[in-house]
Design an enzyme around this catalytic site. Structure first.
Site, PDB file in Angstrom:
ATOM      1  N   GLU A  44     -11.117 -20.803  14.370  1.00  0.00           N
ATOM      2  CA  GLU A  44     -11.269 -19.941  13.436  1.00  0.00           C
ATOM      3  C   GLU A  44      -9.996 -19.633  13.814  1.00  0.00           C
ATOM      4  O   GLU A  44     -10.224 -18.115  13.090  1.00  0.00           O
ATOM      5  CB  GLU A  44     -12.590 -19.440  13.564  1.00  0.00           C
ATOM      6  CG  GLU A  44     -13.961 -20.232  12.758  1.00  0.00           C
ATOM      7  CD  GLU A  44     -15.167 -19.877  13.754  1.00  0.00           C
ATOM      8  OE1 GLU A  44     -14.904 -18.257  13.542  1.00  0.00           O
ATOM      9  OE2 GLU A  44     -15.979 -19.944  13.470  1.00  0.00           O
ATOM     10  N   GLU A  83     -18.888 -26.548  15.364  1.00  0.00           N
ATOM     11  CA  GLU A  83     -19.589 -25.518  15.445  1.00  0.00           C
ATOM     12  C   GLU A  83     -20.552 -25.363  13.792  1.00  0.00           C
ATOM     13  O   GLU A  83     -20.074 -25.863  13.337  1.00  0.00           O
ATOM     14  CB  GLU A  83     -18.863 -23.859  15.582  1.00  0.00           C
ATOM     15  CG  GLU A  83     -18.555 -23.449  16.388  1.00  0.00           C
ATOM     16  CD  GLU A  83     -17.917 -22.303  16.373  1.00  0.00           C
ATOM     17  OE1 GLU A  83     -18.872 -21.737  15.510  1.00  0.00           O
ATOM     18  OE2 GLU A  83     -17.101 -21.777  16.931  1.00  0.00           O
TER      19      GLU A  83
END
Length: 922
Positions: A515, A608
């Protein structure tokens, strides 16, 4: 005695003498070989007997700083996990810093020699007392490594403290020193002496005998230093290591200190480089496999030498080695003060393949490489590896040895709960065994390199691993995180990381970022990703690369760079359902199909998913009718007690429940599987209640107790196992006559629920449905029973009963015998029971622990994220009927350890554990 008898006795004596002489010569020869082999390379663990000192505050610390850091103007604890990272601040260097002396440590991992750093003249810190041999550190704390200076606490409770919930409320920031004397005998004067540190948090700098040797700033990196120029042979040598752990440097608990192993390595001047082998396998079929080994040889002697290299391959069965092959010897000349790479190959017949259970077995091999100069053994280097083939199909997923393996994975942070960041093999093994019981077969190391021993465990147990290195690149998530050193250290960190881990068969993929803020910066961000990708491919062209994306979309430059598309929450969609529509932040529709269409040649992985939250054994009403909802105060959340409902339907604002994730994966079979956020609760990031200490994300709580969600995942991941699980508990004294929703997790396809023998109906799972719900059950105390069926046949049962008043404590452990090595642990569960041995699900009695014998209590816990009792405390309240005490053995002390648990008005419990010395065998 006549002459003949004398002659006969002389003959016997001569014969005995000859036999003894031959035997003695053989023993001497064996000893000589062993001595030569032993002296060719020694790797010595130096974890014991360090002195430790930490300054009371960063302001009081010495001025031997690595670099100037930005002023910490604001630290927003509780910042949303998916908030956009921001640009780095420009720093004006106004102080003397040691960075120029530290940067050359990484030169070995910078490919372009013209970019190598040149060490300045001078020796910073040489007059500082802590680096000197004659400094009296006897009043410093005596500790053994691995060591986490912060885990003892206390927890910092006020929001104005430098450490809030995000970093676990523990005092990890600060500056500290470690000192240890090491004796190097004179006979090692022709040796090369290295120091290998597997993990030190952070900005480590090392002095030896007052000389600044080098260091490494990234706290998760493993690294090494050549101590040879500074060694005093035949004398004590003083090691001094300074660490500087910044505040606001992490989004989770980083720990503090030298929290992994430290080794002293002795080699001859000609030796295999550290992490200097790379074994690859190809053309793997049932009856053969091609093995290639690259070997990097250092020549630190004063002349060129001819070297003969012999590599033998052994299969590993437990501690036993069986030789199966020997590669053709390679002879070459190596240039002094240079590195030389050689390659060798062999085809192995009928190899035992490495693969994930239960359908495959994690078979392992070891390659033993020996270097000879003038027929004298000068080095022996061992490389463990596995033989396996892995293929990545964008339409059907990952294939290991020809078998499709769906990724049933979890994300794991590096901390070990109440033990903190200090690595312990037994604790990590406990984590993996519980995850395996649930059906998990894969781990993503979020978001940093793991301990080397962790990968040894995943190799031996057969887990697949996505090995991740960075959480940030150049754009920051917290004010003082890794972005400060990324521009100057990313190449060194990445190359060292891959060289360390690339022989592990469990590692199937390199994740180069999580991220990262460069998702937002278009072509500029993609260019940084390409640079990292190119480095990874130079170090290991055999494994795919990835970087996890929670923002970048199919039409952006970022996803084009990497081999695998890794999506964080975007597959299921982010804040796209009705219950999430009013929330602020990233909003994304489900994107698996869009990415598959844009990148038909790339595998897609859910790196995720879920981010569901709950407190074990805590149920809050009303219960959402939806299959997934964001937790809010009063709607799944209890802001007073800092609890989150364990109906396992509630999530972080950007997340989805397990039910929604399962459905999305089932609707998109081209997705290779995914990794749940997260496998275990971890210290820090306590969404949604940042006045707590630890996360609510885990399928298993911080103490290692299973949440209800464990059984939901088990029912989905292990459909072949007959199981059924009821929630909630059945102690609702004040709710008689009121509705208490009952949910059932089962690997069956239908079930019937009974309350005190009366049927409440039989229900079947619909397509894309993963739990059975009886949302209108009227509570009455007694027995709640579920009978599950599969294909119309009886499959499994579960019963919960109304427990009576707490009467007694019960201690249980899975390990009745532990090793007397000073490292082994026993994890002991404490249950509060009624007079019929039912666990009392609401009990929160204060429990006091005591111990006798060759063991020590090192931590207690209960799995409650809101409990701020320090972990070393010998008393702890139960949380929903359970508590945990962790006992460590004492080194070389055998005997019986007796642990006692007591609580007012309850019957106490005593447990005995046997502590035995370790017996080493070949």
């Amino acid at each position: 005695m006549n002459i003949y008898e004398i002659i006969r006795l002389l003959r016997i004596g001569i014969l005995i003498f000859l036999i003894a002489s031959i035997f003695n010569v053989s023993i001497l020869a064996i000893n000589k070989i062993n001595k030569g082999s032993r002296n060719s390379r020694e790797k010595i663990l130096i974890n014991e007997g360090w002195r430790f000192y930490k300054y009371n505050s960063i302001e009081e610390a010495d001025s031997l700083i690595y670099d100037v850091r930005p002023e910490l103007k604001e630290n927003q604890d509780g910042k949303p996990a998916d908030a956009e990272p921001t640009e780095a601040e420009k720093i004006l260097i106004t102080k003397f810093v040691l960075k120029p002396w530290i940067l050359p440590t990484g030169n070995e991992f910078i490919k372009d020699s013209s970019k190598h750093y040149i060490r300045p003249k001078g020796n910073p810190g040489e007059n500082f007392p802590f680096v000197k041999l004659n400094y009296d550190d006897s009043k410093w704390e005596l500790i053994n490594l691995p060591h986490d200076w912060a885990i003892k606490g206390p927890f910092l409770k006020n929001n104005d403290k430098e450490v809030g919930g995000g970093m676990g409320r523990l005092p990890s920031p600060g500056v500290a020193w470690y000192r240890k004397k090491i004796f190097i005998p004179k006979e090692d004067s022709n040796k090369c002496i290295y120091l290998e540190i597997e993990g030190a948090m952070s900005y480590a700098m090392v002095w030896l005998n007052g000389h600044l040797v080098g260091g490494w700033p990234y706290g998760y990196a493993s690294w090494y230093l050549n101590l040879t120029p500074y060694i005093k042979f035949g004398e004590d040598n003083q090691l001094a290591i300074r660490l500087d752990n910044p505040p606001a440097s992490s989004r989770w608990y980083p720990g503090g200190g030298i929290y992994r192993n430290v080794w002293l390595i002795k080699t001859n001047s000609i030796h295999v480089a550290n992490w200097g082998t790379f074994i690859t396998t190809k053309n793997v079929i049932n009856n053969s496999a091609d093995i290639n080994i690259e070997i990097i040889i250092n020549n630190h002697s004063k002349k060129n030498e001819k070297v003969k290299v012999i590599t033998e391959i052994f299969s590993l069965e437990g501690k036993k080695k069986k030789k199966i092959a020997e590669l053709k010897p390679v002879e070459t000349t190596i240039i002094n003060q240079k590195k030389t790479k050689i390659e060798s190959s062999i085809t192995i017949k009928n190899p035992k393949l490495w693969g994930p259970p239960p359908t495959q077995f994690p078979n392992l091999y070891v390659a033993i490489t020996k270097l000879f100069v003038e027929n004298k053994l000068v080095d022996t280097y061992e490389t463990k590896f596995g033989i396996r083939s892995i293929k990545f199909n964008p339409d059907s997923g990952i294939f290991v040895n020809g078998e499709r393996i769906e990724i049933k994975g979890v994300n794991l942070h590096h901390d070990l709960g109440a033990l903190g960041a200090a690595f312990n093999l037994k604790a990590a093994l406990r984590q993996l065994k519980l995850l395996r019981e649930m059906g998990c077969n894969a781990i993503r190391t979020a978001h940093n390199p793991p301990a080397p021993e962790f990968l040894e465990l995943t190799d031996s147990l057969g887990f697949l691993v996505v090995d991740e290195i960075f959480d940030v690149w150049e754009r920051k998530k917290t004010p003082l995180d890794f972005h400060l050193i990324f521009p100057e250290w990313h190449e060194q960190d990445l190359r060292a990381f891959i060289r360390r881990d690339r022989n592990h068969p469990s590692v199937i993929m390199w994740s180069l970022g999580n991220e990262v803020g460069e998702q937002y910066t278009g072509e500029d961000g993609a260019a940084i990703g390409k640079r990292l990708n190119d480095i990874a491919k130079e170090e290991d062209p055999t494994r795919p690369t990835t970087a996890s994306m929670n923002y970048a979309k199919p039409d952006m430059p970022f996803p084009k760079v990497f081999d695998v598309i890794s999506l964080n929450y975007q597959g299921e969609g982010i804040r796209d359902a009705e219950e999430y529509k009013d929330l602020q932040g990233i909003k994304t529709p489900p994107l698996y199909s869009a990415f598959h269409k844009a990148f038909p040649d790339k595998l897609i992985l859910s790196s995720e998913n879920a981010a569901a939250v709950s407190s074990r054994g805590t149920y809050i009403f009303p219960v959402t009718k939806s299959i997934s909802a964001p937790v809010k105060d009063g709607l799944g959340g209890d802001p007073k007690n800092l609890y989150v409902s364990a109906y396992e339907l509630y999530t972080a604002p950007f997340g989805s429940s397990a039910d929604k994730v399962f459905a999305t994966l089932d609707k998109h079979p081209f997705v290779a599987g995914g990794f749940v956020w997260s496998g275990w609760d971890y210290l820090g990031e306590p969404t949604p209640y940042y006045s707590a200490r630890s996360s609510y994300f885990g399928i298993i709580d911080l103490a290692g107790f299973k949440k209800d969600r464990f059984y939901l995942y088990q029912s989905y991941w292990r459909p072949e196992i007959p199981m059924a699980h009821i929630l909630p508990h059945w102690n609702w004294k004040e709710s008689t006559g009121k509705i208490i929703p009952v949910h059932v997790f089962t690997s069956g396809d239908e079930a019937e629920l009974f309350l005190n023998g009366k049927s409440l109906g039989r229900k079947s799972k619909a397509r894309y449905e993963y739990r059975l719900r009886w949302d209108d059950v009227v509570y009455e105390p007694g027995e709640l029973k579920v009978v599950a069926y599969k294909n119309g046949k009886l499959w499994a049962e579960d019963i919960v009963r109304t427990a009576g008043a707490p009467v007694q404590l019960k201690l249980e452990t899975d390990d009745k015998i532990i090793k007397a090595d000073g490292k082994d642990l026993a994890f002991i569960t404490v249950k509060i029971e009624d007079d019929k041995e039912n666990v009392c699900p609401l009990a929160d009695n204060l429990i006091k622990f005591s111990i006798e014998g060759p063991g020590e209590i090192i931590a207690t816990d209960n799995g409650n994220p809101a409990d701020l009792t320090p972990f070393p405390s010998h008393q702890r309240r139960a949380f929903n009927g359970l508590a945990l005490v962790i006992v460590r053995s004492m080194k070389d002390k055998e005997g019986i350890i007796r642990i006692k648990a007591e609580s007012e008005f309850l019957k106490s419990s005593v447990l005995e554990i046997k502590c035995k010395k370790v017996k080493y065998s070949d």
